[in-house]
Design a protein around this motif. Sequence first.
Motif, PDB file in Angstrom:
ATOM      1  N   GLY A  10      45.549  32.591   7.310  1.00 24.75           N
ATOM      2  CA  GLY A  10      46.009  31.405   6.602  1.00 24.75           C
ATOM      3  C   GLY A  10      46.599  31.743   5.256  1.00 24.75           C
ATOM      4  N   LYS A  67      45.220  29.244  10.907  1.00 25.90           N
ATOM      5  CA  LYS A  67      45.168  29.324  12.368  1.00 25.90           C
ATOM      6  C   LYS A  67      43.895  30.048  12.790  1.00 25.90           C
ATOM      7  CE  LYS A  67      48.873  30.427  14.701  1.00 25.90           C
ATOM      8  NZ  LYS A  67      49.978  31.234  15.285  1.00 25.90           N
ATOM      9  N   SER A  81      47.883  29.654   1.224  1.00 26.01           N
ATOM     10  CA  SER A  81      48.005  28.458   0.404  1.00 26.01           C
ATOM     11  C   SER A  81      48.938  28.761  -0.763  1.00 26.01           C
ATOM     12  CB  SER A  81      46.634  28.015  -0.107  1.00 26.01           C
ATOM     13  OG  SER A  81      46.054  29.019  -0.924  1.00 26.01           O
ATOM     14  N   ASP A 141      45.372  25.312  14.981  1.00 20.60           N
ATOM     15  CA  ASP A 141      46.096  25.521  13.724  1.00 20.60           C
ATOM     16  C   ASP A 141      46.295  24.191  13.026  1.00 20.60           C
ATOM     17  OD1 ASP A 141      49.015  24.487  14.170  1.00 20.60           O
ATOM     18  OD2 ASP A 141      48.571  25.640  15.972  1.00 20.60           O
ATOM     19  N   GLY A 142      46.447  24.259  11.704  1.00 18.05           N
ATOM     20  CA  GLY A 142      46.620  23.048  10.919  1.00 18.05           C
ATOM     21  C   GLY A 142      47.367  23.316   9.631  1.00 18.05           C
ATOM     22  N   LYS A 143      47.856  22.240   9.020  1.00 21.68           N
ATOM     23  CA  LYS A 143      48.633  22.356   7.796  1.00 21.68           C
ATOM     24  C   LYS A 143      48.478  21.075   6.992  1.00 21.68           C
ATOM     25  CE  LYS A 143      53.347  23.171   6.103  1.00 21.68           C
ATOM     26  NZ  LYS A 143      54.762  23.432   6.495  1.00 21.68           N
ATOM     27  N   GLU A 168      49.819  19.304   3.009  1.00 26.01           N
ATOM     28  CA  GLU A 168      50.638  19.488   1.807  1.00 26.01           C
ATOM     29  C   GLU A 168      50.717  18.189   1.026  1.00 26.01           C
ATOM     30  OE1 GLU A 168      55.018  18.863   3.935  1.00 26.01           O
ATOM     31  OE2 GLU A 168      54.405  20.831   3.203  1.00 26.01           O
ATOM     32  N   SER A 178      50.417  23.345  -0.840  1.00 25.09           N
ATOM     33  CA  SER A 178      50.332  23.360   0.617  1.00 25.09           C
ATOM     34  C   SER A 178      49.318  24.404   1.055  1.00 25.09           C
ATOM     35  CB  SER A 178      51.695  23.662   1.248  1.00 25.09           C
ATOM     36  OG  SER A 178      52.123  24.971   0.891  1.00 25.09           O
ATOM     37  N   GLU A 209      47.842  26.212   5.004  1.00 25.03           N
ATOM     38  CA  GLU A 209      47.904  26.228   6.451  1.00 25.03           C
ATOM     39  C   GLU A 209      47.058  27.376   6.982  1.00 25.03           C
ATOM     40  OE1 GLU A 209      51.728  27.807   8.166  1.00 25.03           O
ATOM     41  OE2 GLU A 209      52.427  27.361   6.136  1.00 25.03           O
TER      42      GLU A 209
END
Length: 445
Positions: free
Chosen positions: A222, A262, A224, A271-273, A275, A258, A260
């Motif tokens: 991941g 996985k 950021s 997985d994610g995100k 922002e 932001s 994200e």
Amino acid sequence: MPLTYQDVMTADLSPLGDSASAWQKMGERFGELKGDYEQNVARFLSNGNWRGEAFNAHQTNTRATAFEYSAAQSEAQAVAGVLRQAHTELTRLQKAVKDTVADAESNDFKVDAAGKATYVGFDKLSPQERSDAQHDPDYPQVLALARQREREWTEAIAKGVQHVDEYDQSVQRALSAATTDSSMDGGGVGGFNADASADVAKAQAPVTKTDAADDGGWQAEGKSEANGPNAGAEAKGPDWGAGDFGSAEAHANLGDASAEGKLTNGPLELDGKAEAYAGAKAEAAAKLNLDGLNAEASASVGAGASAEGNARAYHVGVTGGAEAFVGAEAGASVTAGQDGVGVSAEAFAGAKGSVSGGGDIGGIGIGATAEGWAGPGAEANFGVTQDPQGKWHIGGKMGVSPILGGAVGVEVTFDPKEFTDTVSDVAGGVKDFAGGVKDTFTSIF
């Protein structure tokens, strides 16, 4: 963009020291202004002769203003500290690279403009000495050793340049953090940073982690990032030969962040995100060439946040997301080419929120979006496109809101490769099943 060997060798770092002194003086001046403001404005109007709601509102604003003067002093002095550290450390790292180059050159190696070392010791030999050396039985070993030394010197120089670049990026992150106010103190987000830090060491690199350790088979990765505030503008073109009519962009970014990540475990993938952002932006571009037509224009001002996530196992996947926006936006676009066609137009002012979800099986997917609007707006779009991975997207969205309303959208996707793989896997499974049945009957009879 990473620094190059030439960037490091030719950089003049002396302005960093001058800038640090200027920022230090600015911080001191903000401290003086805070004292003057409290003495000559805040206290002068707090003598008891003025009362009421207007006075209360004034006192609230007065406290906020005094706080911002103090915060501005902290921020300016933190920037000064970062610049002083940058001047000291970058000067040391730059000298280390130059010393490495000087050592290489003193050992008969020439360093070119890209930082690559080449052995030139043979060039010092006379023609006869060079000929004798080439006919020496040990010449191949000597030549191989020279090539090895070339690689070692080149790698040492590249490593020194990398150290400069990594520290330079740390300085950039430290300056961005020092000048970004993300707390609610002083009356709200967006003022000066009262908690600004001058420690470059605290400005760690964006988190990028790959953990392959045995944790139930899970592997994680991941990153950021946070930026702002900043502003800028850019214009390009036209390039008539390429069919590019040109583009223009301007933005004023108060801040954005932001993150994200996985998680994978064999065929299972999550997985994610997320922002968030605040600011204003406007852009326009148009191009017409053999690939087709692409024209768009948009503008927005406000703040928003979004989150989305996906889960997948073998040939089955699900997705979901949520988004919120407060402000105003407008845009229009037209695309037509070998990758598909699409048209869209939208305009909105107010607040809106949306949720979305969908799933796919074997390369065929469907997704839906629902939005709620508080404010006037309208939106319509439809398109048939193919992304760079070869997946086709067919969908549209419509919405209207005099005051309260919303929009709905739907999209169907088709992934030819995923569909083919699924059919192949299913066919293989059927074949294996049929073979098992045959073997069973054969064993019985």
